[in-house]
Scaffold this motif. Structure first.
Motif, short mmCIF file in Angstrom:
data_model
loop_
_atom_site.label_atom_id
_atom_site.label_comp_id
_atom_site.label_asym_id
_atom_site.label_seq_id
_atom_site.Cartn_x
_atom_site.Cartn_y
_atom_site.Cartn_z
N ASP A 78 42.12 37.27 -20.99
CA ASP A 78 42.26 37.58 -22.41
C ASP A 78 43.08 38.84 -22.65
O ASP A 78 43.16 39.33 -23.79
CB ASP A 78 40.88 37.72 -23.07
CG ASP A 78 40.04 38.82 -22.44
OD1 ASP A 78 40.54 39.54 -21.55
OD2 ASP A 78 38.87 38.96 -22.84
N LYS A 185 36.20 23.43 -16.44
CA LYS A 185 35.93 23.63 -17.87
C LYS A 185 34.44 23.58 -18.16
O LYS A 185 33.92 24.36 -18.98
CB LYS A 185 36.66 22.57 -18.70
CG LYS A 185 36.56 22.81 -20.21
CD LYS A 185 37.37 21.80 -21.00
CE LYS A 185 37.40 22.17 -22.49
NZ LYS A 185 36.05 22.31 -23.07
N CYS A 188 33.05 26.96 -17.23
CA CYS A 188 33.45 28.03 -18.14
C CYS A 188 32.85 27.85 -19.53
O CYS A 188 32.60 28.83 -20.24
CB CYS A 188 34.97 28.11 -18.21
SG CYS A 188 35.75 28.64 -16.65
N ASP A 189 32.61 26.60 -19.95
CA ASP A 189 31.93 26.38 -21.23
C ASP A 189 30.49 26.86 -21.19
O ASP A 189 29.92 27.26 -22.23
CB ASP A 189 31.95 24.88 -21.59
CG ASP A 189 33.31 24.42 -22.09
OD1 ASP A 189 34.13 25.27 -22.47
OD2 ASP A 189 33.55 23.19 -22.10
N TRP A 191 29.47 29.33 -18.96
CA TRP A 191 29.53 30.76 -18.60
C TRP A 191 30.83 31.32 -19.16
O TRP A 191 31.85 31.33 -18.48
CB TRP A 191 29.48 30.93 -17.08
CG TRP A 191 28.23 30.42 -16.46
CD1 TRP A 191 27.99 29.19 -15.91
CD2 TRP A 191 27.00 31.14 -16.30
NE1 TRP A 191 26.71 29.11 -15.45
CE2 TRP A 191 26.07 30.29 -15.67
CE3 TRP A 191 26.60 32.45 -16.65
CZ2 TRP A 191 24.76 30.68 -15.37
CZ3 TRP A 191 25.29 32.84 -16.35
CH2 TRP A 191 24.40 31.96 -15.72
N HIS A 192 30.78 31.81 -20.41
CA HIS A 192 32.01 32.23 -21.09
C HIS A 192 32.66 33.44 -20.46
O HIS A 192 33.86 33.67 -20.64
CB HIS A 192 31.72 32.48 -22.57
CG HIS A 192 31.43 31.23 -23.34
ND1 HIS A 192 32.42 30.41 -23.85
CD2 HIS A 192 30.26 30.62 -23.65
CE1 HIS A 192 31.88 29.38 -24.45
NE2 HIS A 192 30.56 29.48 -24.34
N SER A 193 31.90 34.22 -19.71
CA SER A 193 32.47 35.40 -19.06
C SER A 193 33.13 35.05 -17.73
O SER A 193 33.77 35.89 -17.11
CB SER A 193 31.39 36.46 -18.82
OG SER A 193 30.38 35.96 -17.96
N HIS A 248 26.45 24.16 -21.76
CA HIS A 248 27.41 24.41 -22.84
C HIS A 248 26.66 24.98 -24.04
O HIS A 248 25.60 24.47 -24.43
CB HIS A 248 28.07 23.08 -23.19
CG HIS A 248 29.28 23.17 -24.07
ND1 HIS A 248 29.26 23.73 -25.32
CD2 HIS A 248 30.57 22.74 -23.86
CE1 HIS A 248 30.46 23.64 -25.87
NE2 HIS A 248 31.27 23.05 -24.99
N ARG A 249 27.23 26.02 -24.66
CA ARG A 249 26.50 26.70 -25.75
C ARG A 249 26.20 25.76 -26.92
O ARG A 249 25.22 25.97 -27.66
CB ARG A 249 27.29 27.91 -26.24
CG ARG A 249 28.62 27.60 -26.89
CD ARG A 249 29.20 28.80 -27.61
NE ARG A 249 29.37 29.95 -26.74
CZ ARG A 249 29.88 31.11 -27.14
NH1 ARG A 249 30.27 31.27 -28.39
NH2 ARG A 249 30.02 32.11 -26.30
#
Length: 312
Positions: A78, A185, A188-189, A191-193, A248-249
């Motif tokens: 980012d 994906k 990462c979905d 574990w966003h960090s 996933h959140r």
């Protein structure tokens, strides 16, 4: 040594097998067969240049090892930076060779230089904690507080595992059913960090004892991969470990984590495991994961004692 390659990693995992068989409560939560494989493979590209390791042999057999991560600052996807200012040591010694920890800590002092030093030991390892205290380490009150980031290690015998129940339209998959990109994906979905890349996941897949049939996922009715977990099976000790586990959140609080755990335990049992391990945050202020694991039969085996030594 600087480059930690697959051969030395495998020796470290072999020692993890021995400690798991003899004194599982003394296994460093960061030094299990699965945790070593996961952390080494996913972080190798980004962090290998900041790693130092050394192996200690007695009569030709590995009896202890130390793996240091030096302070670092690296760019994130980012545009910001990921920075760690403290050196960190992961280590393991054979239960018959506790005195090797003194040599490992001496080496750690030399390796870390003028950086502050952190270290995790297990609460049951009374002798190791005494050695570390004599070496100048003190309890890290911030990390080890009731809202700190310390972990506990949980165990469950793989008997009487209930059938998992999924919401209507959801289904179980394995990593063999999805592409590398989709598996990354899904992680990462959840574990966003995480900065897991496809290249890093390819290395995970090549690292013993990864098995695609024990990398389980849940697909939502619309095809979204809603939950994911990797199961690492050690056939020697008949022990399996979840690492990592995530949902996933947008699909949380629907029972997917519980269903994934039960399904994963059934797969592990069918593959030959007698018991299951999983780590989670142990602080009272962070009960969510612990409550989920307790809800499917896990109980605490050991927990972290975080220690710190301020450089002179």
């Amino acid at each position: 040594m600087s480059d930690l390659g697959p051969a030395d990693l495998r020796l470290m995992q072999d020692l993890a097998q021995q400690v798991t068989a003899l004194r599982p409560e003394l296994v460093n939560g960061d030094a299990t067969v699965g945790e070593l494989a996961w952390v080494w493979a996913k972080d190798f590209d980004a962090l290998n240049r900041f790693w130092r390791h050394r192996l200690w042999f007695v009569d030709g057999r590995l009896a202890g090892w130390g793996w240091v991560q030096l302070p670092y600052r690296i760019p994130r996807s980012d545009g910001k930076f990921r920075a760690v200012k403290t050196a960190n040591l992961i280590c393991q010694v054979h239960p018959d060779r506790p005195e090797l920890l003194t040599e490992i800590l001496d080496w750690y002092d030399e390796t870390a230089g003028d950086a502050d030093r952190s270290l995790i030991l297990q609460d049951a390892d009374v002798q190791a904690r005494a050695i570390a205290t004599a070496h100048g380490y003190a309890f890290d009150a911030e990390t080890g507080s009731d809202d700190g980031s310390w972990h506990q290690f949980n165990v469950r015998e793989l008997t009487d595992v209930p059938e998992p129940v999924l919401p209507k339209g959801f289904r179980f998959l394995t990593a063999g059913d999805v592409s590398v990109a989709d598996a990354v994906k899904a992680h990462c979905d959840a574990w966003h960090s995480s900065s897991l890349t496809e290249a890093a996941f390819e290395r995970v897949r090549r690292t013993w004892p990864y098995r695609a049939d024990l990398h389980v996922l849940i697909a939502a009715p619309d095809g979204t991969l809603a939950a994911t977990a990797i199961i690492w099976l050690d056939e020697v000790t008949r022990t399996a470990e979840f690492e990592p586990v995530g949902t996933h959140r947008e699909f949380r609080r629907q029972g997917l984590g519980t269903a994934l755990q039960l399904h994963g335990m059934q797969l592990a049992r069918s593959a030959g495991a007698d018991r299951m391990l999983v780590a989670c945050l142990g602080a009272p202020a962070h009960p969510a994961a612990r409550n989920m694991y307790y809800g499917v039969g896990f109980r605490e085996l050991s927990h972290d004692v975080p220690l710190i030594k301020v450089a002179r």
